[in-house]
Design a protein around this motif. Structure first.
Motif, short mmCIF file in Angstrom:
data_model
loop_
_atom_site.label_atom_id
_atom_site.label_comp_id
_atom_site.label_asym_id
_atom_site.label_seq_id
_atom_site.Cartn_x
_atom_site.Cartn_y
_atom_site.Cartn_z
N GLY A 1 18.05 37.20 33.93
CA GLY A 1 18.80 37.27 35.21
C GLY A 1 19.69 35.98 35.47
N THR A 2 20.48 35.90 36.61
CA THR A 2 21.31 34.86 37.11
C THR A 2 21.34 34.77 38.53
N THR A 3 21.59 33.52 39.07
CA THR A 3 21.76 33.32 39.98
C THR A 3 22.93 33.55 40.98
N THR A 4 24.03 33.89 40.05
CA THR A 4 25.24 34.35 40.64
C THR A 4 25.49 35.62 40.55
N MET A 5 24.52 36.70 40.13
CA MET A 5 24.85 38.06 40.31
C MET A 5 24.85 38.55 41.62
N GLY A 6 25.67 39.67 41.59
CA GLY A 6 25.62 40.63 42.92
C GLY A 6 24.40 41.10 43.18
N ILE A 7 24.43 41.99 44.50
CA ILE A 7 23.40 42.50 45.12
C ILE A 7 22.66 43.49 44.66
N SER A 8 21.27 43.70 44.63
CA SER A 8 20.77 44.92 44.41
C SER A 8 20.64 45.26 42.72
N ASN A 9 20.40 44.36 41.93
CA ASN A 9 20.11 44.65 40.46
C ASN A 9 18.57 44.39 40.33
#
Length: 211
Positions: free
Chosen positions: A114-122
Motif C-alpha cells: 500500500g501507500t499513504t497517498t492512495m485514494g479512498i476505499s481500497n
C-alpha cells in the motif's frame, strides 16, 4: 519513565517510557511515543509511535516501533507493525504489517504493502502489493503477493493472485491468476492470461494457444 505523561490535560491516562506522552483516556507505552495533545481514547505502544498526533485523533490504535508516525489527525485508525502508517489526515483506516501504508477508509495488510497517498476505499492484501497507488486510485481490491503494483490512478479494479497487474490508469478491470494482465473494462483469468487491450476477455487456455 523520564518526562512520562507530560502534557496530560484531563481524564484517566497511562504513559510509560522515556518522554512518553498521553492525553485523555489514553494508553501510551514506549520511548518518545505519543504527543503532547493526542486526543482521546487512543492506544499507542512502541518506540516513536504516534509522535505527530494532534488533538483531532480519537479512538485509534498504533502498535509497533514508529507505527502511526506519519499521521497528525483523524479517527478510528489502526496501524499494527513496525513503521506501519497512514496518511497525515486519516479516518477509518487499517494498516497491518511492517512498513504497510494506508489512507482514508482503506484496509492494507501485508509487509511493505500500500501507500499513504492512495485514494479512498481500497483493499490491499499481500506482501508489496499496491505499491504505486496514488490519489486517484479508489475502490480497488488487490489481493496477493506483489499484486497490482503498476496501478497508479486506476479505480474499481480487482486483482487477485501472485503478480497480476494492470495498466497504470486501468478502470473496472479484473485480473485473476498468477501474472495475469488486464486493463480498462477487461477480464483476464488464469496464469499468465493477458487482456491488455481495452474491453477484452482472456482466459488461461487462450493465453497458452497464443504461445
Amino acid at each position: 519513565g523520564h518526562n512520562a505523561a507530560s502534557g496530560v490535560s484531563s481524564g484517566e491516562s497511562i504513559a510509560i517510557g522515556y518522554d512518553a506522552k498521553s492525553d485523555r483516556n489514553g494508553i501510551v507505552i514506549g520511548h518518545n511515543a505519543g504527543s503532547l495533545s493526542i486526543g482521546i481514547n487512543n492506544t499507542i505502544i512502541g518506540n516513536g509511535a504516534g509522535v505527530s498526533l494532534t488533538s483531532g485523533v480519537t479512538g485509534s490504535v498504533f502498535l509497533g516501533v514508529g507505527a502511526g508516525s506519519f499521521q497528525s489527525s483523524g479517527r478510528r485508525t489502526i496501524c499494527i507493525g513496525q513503521y506501519s502508517n497512514c496518511s497525515a489526515n486519516c479516518d477509518s483506516a487499517i494498516a497491518i504489517g511492517n512498513a504497510s501504508r494506508t489512507a482514508n477508509d482503506s484496509i492494507v495488510i501485508g509487509s511493505a504493502a500500500g501507500t499513504t497517498t492512495m485514494g479512498i476505499s481500497n483493499i490491499v492484501v499481500g506482501v508489496e502489493s499496491g505499491l504505486a497507488l496514488a490519489s486517484g486510485a479508489t475502490y480497488n481490491v488487490i489481493i496477493g503477493s506483489e499484486s497490482g503494483q503498476a496501478i497508479t490512478t486506476g479505480d474499481y479494479n480487482i486483482s487477485i493472485g501472485a503478480f497480476p497487474n494492470f495498466s497504470s490508469t486501468s478502470q473496472n478491470g479484473i485480473a485473476i491468476g498468477r501474472s495475469a494482465m488486464s486493463s480498462t473494462e477487461s477480464i483476464s483469468i488464469g496464469s499468465s492470461a493477458n487482456a491488455t487491450n481495452n474491453n477484452t476477455m482472456t482466459t488461461c487456455a487462450e493465453a497458452k494457444l497464443r504461445r
